[in-house]
Each structure stands twice: as structure tokens, then as C-alpha cells.
Design a protein around this motif. Sequence first.
Motif, PDB file in Angstrom:
ATOM      1  N   ASP A  38       0.852  -1.198   0.000  1.00  0.00           N
ATOM      2  CA  ASP A  38       0.000   0.000   0.000  1.00  0.00           C
ATOM      3  C   ASP A  38       0.887   1.248   0.000  1.00  0.00           C
ATOM      4  OD1 ASP A  38      -2.077   1.802   0.232  1.00  0.00           O
ATOM      5  OD2 ASP A  38      -2.815   1.054   2.157  1.00  0.00           O
ATOM      6  N   PRO A  39       1.644   1.458  -1.094  1.00  0.00           N
ATOM      7  CA  PRO A  39       2.675   2.494  -1.092  1.00  0.00           C
ATOM      8  C   PRO A  39       2.155   3.928  -1.278  1.00  0.00           C
ATOM      9  CG  PRO A  39       2.668   1.362  -3.196  1.00  0.00           C
ATOM     10  CD  PRO A  39       1.664   0.657  -2.311  1.00  0.00           C
ATOM     11  N   GLN A  40       1.252   4.325  -0.428  1.00  0.00           N
ATOM     12  CA  GLN A  40       0.798   5.704  -0.420  1.00  0.00           C
ATOM     13  C   GLN A  40       1.717   6.508   0.494  1.00  0.00           C
ATOM     14  OE1 GLN A  40      -3.649   6.148  -0.576  1.00  0.00           O
ATOM     15  NE2 GLN A  40      -3.526   4.024   0.157  1.00  0.00           N
ATOM     16  N   SER A  41       1.902   7.791   0.173  1.00  0.00           N
ATOM     17  CA  SER A  41       2.916   8.606   0.856  1.00  0.00           C
ATOM     18  C   SER A  41       2.746   8.634   2.368  1.00  0.00           C
ATOM     19  CB  SER A  41       2.907  10.028   0.296  1.00  0.00           C
ATOM     20  OG  SER A  41       1.647  10.644   0.520  1.00  0.00           O
ATOM     21  N   PHE A  42       1.513   8.662   2.869  1.00  0.00           N
ATOM     22  CA  PHE A  42       1.304   8.740   4.315  1.00  0.00           C
ATOM     23  C   PHE A  42       1.607   7.434   5.032  1.00  0.00           C
ATOM     24  CE2 PHE A  42      -2.643   8.910   1.875  1.00  0.00           C
ATOM     25  CZ  PHE A  42      -3.218   7.671   2.145  1.00  0.00           C
ATOM     26  N   HIS A  43       1.887   6.364   4.260  1.00  0.00           N
ATOM     27  CA  HIS A  43       2.299   5.084   4.838  1.00  0.00           C
ATOM     28  C   HIS A  43       3.797   4.824   4.681  1.00  0.00           C
ATOM     29  CE1 HIS A  43      -1.871   4.158   5.332  1.00  0.00           C
ATOM     30  NE2 HIS A  43      -2.100   3.766   4.105  1.00  0.00           N
ATOM     31  N   VAL A  44       4.448   5.494   3.727  1.00  0.00           N
ATOM     32  CA  VAL A  44       5.848   5.166   3.426  1.00  0.00           C
ATOM     33  C   VAL A  44       6.836   6.314   3.647  1.00  0.00           C
ATOM     34  CG1 VAL A  44       5.242   3.356   1.772  1.00  0.00           C
ATOM     35  CG2 VAL A  44       5.624   5.692   0.956  1.00  0.00           C
ATOM     36  N   ASP A  45       6.339   7.534   3.810  1.00  0.00           N
ATOM     37  CA  ASP A  45       7.224   8.693   3.907  1.00  0.00           C
ATOM     38  C   ASP A  45       6.783   9.580   5.064  1.00  0.00           C
ATOM     39  OD1 ASP A  45       8.497  11.195   3.593  1.00  0.00           O
ATOM     40  OD2 ASP A  45       8.492  11.035   1.404  1.00  0.00           O
ATOM     41  N   ALA A  46       7.514   9.491   6.181  1.00  0.00           N
ATOM     42  CA  ALA A  46       7.131  10.224   7.397  1.00  0.00           C
ATOM     43  C   ALA A  46       7.078  11.728   7.156  1.00  0.00           C
ATOM     44  CB  ALA A  46       8.095   9.895   8.532  1.00  0.00           C
ATOM     45  N   GLU A  47       7.971  12.244   6.353  1.00  0.00           N
ATOM     46  CA  GLU A  47       7.991  13.693   6.089  1.00  0.00           C
ATOM     47  C   GLU A  47       6.780  14.102   5.255  1.00  0.00           C
ATOM     48  OE1 GLU A  47       9.210  17.078   7.204  1.00  0.00           O
ATOM     49  OE2 GLU A  47      10.217  15.303   7.957  1.00  0.00           O
ATOM     50  N   ALA A  48       6.516  13.385   4.177  1.00  0.00           N
ATOM     51  CA  ALA A  48       5.351  13.692   3.328  1.00  0.00           C
ATOM     52  C   ALA A  48       4.053  13.478   4.099  1.00  0.00           C
ATOM     53  CB  ALA A  48       5.370  12.815   2.076  1.00  0.00           C
ATOM     54  N   ALA A  49       4.045  12.512   5.003  1.00  0.00           N
ATOM     55  CA  ALA A  49       2.833  12.206   5.774  1.00  0.00           C
ATOM     56  C   ALA A  49       2.403  13.370   6.659  1.00  0.00           C
ATOM     57  CB  ALA A  49       3.052  10.954   6.619  1.00  0.00           C
ATOM     58  N   LYS A  50       3.357  14.222   7.064  1.00  0.00           N
ATOM     59  CA  LYS A  50       3.027  15.365   7.922  1.00  0.00           C
ATOM     60  C   LYS A  50       2.040  16.317   7.261  1.00  0.00           C
ATOM     61  CE  LYS A  50       7.399  15.361  10.441  1.00  0.00           C
ATOM     62  NZ  LYS A  50       8.682  16.060  10.640  1.00  0.00           N
ATOM     63  N   SER A  51       2.111  16.437   5.945  1.00  0.00           N
ATOM     64  CA  SER A  51       1.208  17.353   5.237  1.00  0.00           C
ATOM     65  C   SER A  51      -0.024  16.636   4.670  1.00  0.00           C
ATOM     66  CB  SER A  51       1.954  18.094   4.126  1.00  0.00           C
ATOM     67  OG  SER A  51       2.463  17.172   3.182  1.00  0.00           O
ATOM     68  N   SER A  52      -0.208  15.376   5.022  1.00  0.00           N
ATOM     69  CA  SER A  52      -1.373  14.621   4.554  1.00  0.00           C
ATOM     70  C   SER A  52      -2.571  14.859   5.468  1.00  0.00           C
ATOM     71  CB  SER A  52      -1.053  13.118   4.530  1.00  0.00           C
ATOM     72  OG  SER A  52      -1.054  12.583   5.845  1.00  0.00           O
ATOM     73  N   LEU A  53      -3.697  14.342   5.074  1.00  0.00           N
ATOM     74  CA  LEU A  53      -4.922  14.376   5.868  1.00  0.00           C
ATOM     75  C   LEU A  53      -4.692  13.794   7.268  1.00  0.00           C
ATOM     76  CD1 LEU A  53      -8.101  14.666   5.975  1.00  0.00           C
ATOM     77  CD2 LEU A  53      -8.170  12.328   5.127  1.00  0.00           C
ATOM     78  N   PHE A  54      -3.757  12.841   7.381  1.00  0.00           N
ATOM     79  CA  PHE A  54      -3.511  12.142   8.641  1.00  0.00           C
ATOM     80  C   PHE A  54      -2.517  12.874   9.546  1.00  0.00           C
ATOM     81  CE2 PHE A  54      -4.695   8.927   5.474  1.00  0.00           C
ATOM     82  CZ  PHE A  54      -5.875   8.512   6.042  1.00  0.00           C
TER      83      PHE A  54
END
Length: 152
Positions: A38-54
Amino acid sequence: MQSAEPRYWEDYEVGRKYPLGSTSFTAEEIIEFAEKFDPQSFHVDAEAAKSSLFGGLCASGWHVAAKLMRLFVDSYVDKRTALGSPGVDELRWLKPVRPGDTLTAWVECADKVPSKSRPTMGVIHEHWSAVNQNGELVMTSKGVNMVRRRPV
């Protein structure tokens, strides 16, 4: 954990909650699972995940379901009487599961019916629930389990 005596369809009690145990999540395993499945950014990239919905790294719901399935098999399923499942009717991911979270889960026997076509089998309708270390409900599921009936 397997009991000394097999647990047949007749032994399941409607309304009873069966504990499944607990499982924890690390950032490394969240990323490893997600990179494969499930290679979505909020699961694989801690930095990118910061700006996600989560707002930060979180486990794939499929990762959460897989780890709970492991608890289900290890703590609940009687390998001598379990016959598999025709599927899941409902699966809900209610809150993100974060690195460091520990989930505690249980399954409730919601209903049980004898098989009409196979007299040696019964069907268990189950409700799964998992809470995090703060007691917040993070996942629910409704499924079906097929189980051997007690030999006559």
C-alpha cells in the motif's frame, strides 16, 4: 492458544467476547508493509505524511487487519474445527494507527446458525473490535466463520 478440548460450533456463546490479545506497530514495519502492499505517501514517507490528511505516518488499514488476523488465528481459531470463512461483510478503519501504538482486540460472537446444506458445519457471525493504548476504537469488522459441529 489451543485448548485441550476442541471448540465446536455448539461451544460458541452468542454475546460472548473472546480476547485476541495485543499487537504493536513500529515505524519500520509500517513502512515495510506499505512499500510492499500500500505504497501511499502517508504510509511510506514520514515527512510527506506530515502534510497529509492524517498529519503523520500511519499504518495501512490492510496492515492493521493483517496483524489482527494473526491474533485471531493465534488466540481464537481452533485449528481442529475451523473451516475457513466466506468473507467479511464490513471493515472500518476509524482512527489512524501510528508508530508506537499498541492495539488490543477481541471478537464477539454476534450470532450463530447451523448450516442448512452441511449438517456437520455451523456458521458464526462475528464482530471484531480493536482499541489503541488510549482506549480509542481504531478498527471494527463484521465477518463470518465456518466451524465444525460436534460429532453425534
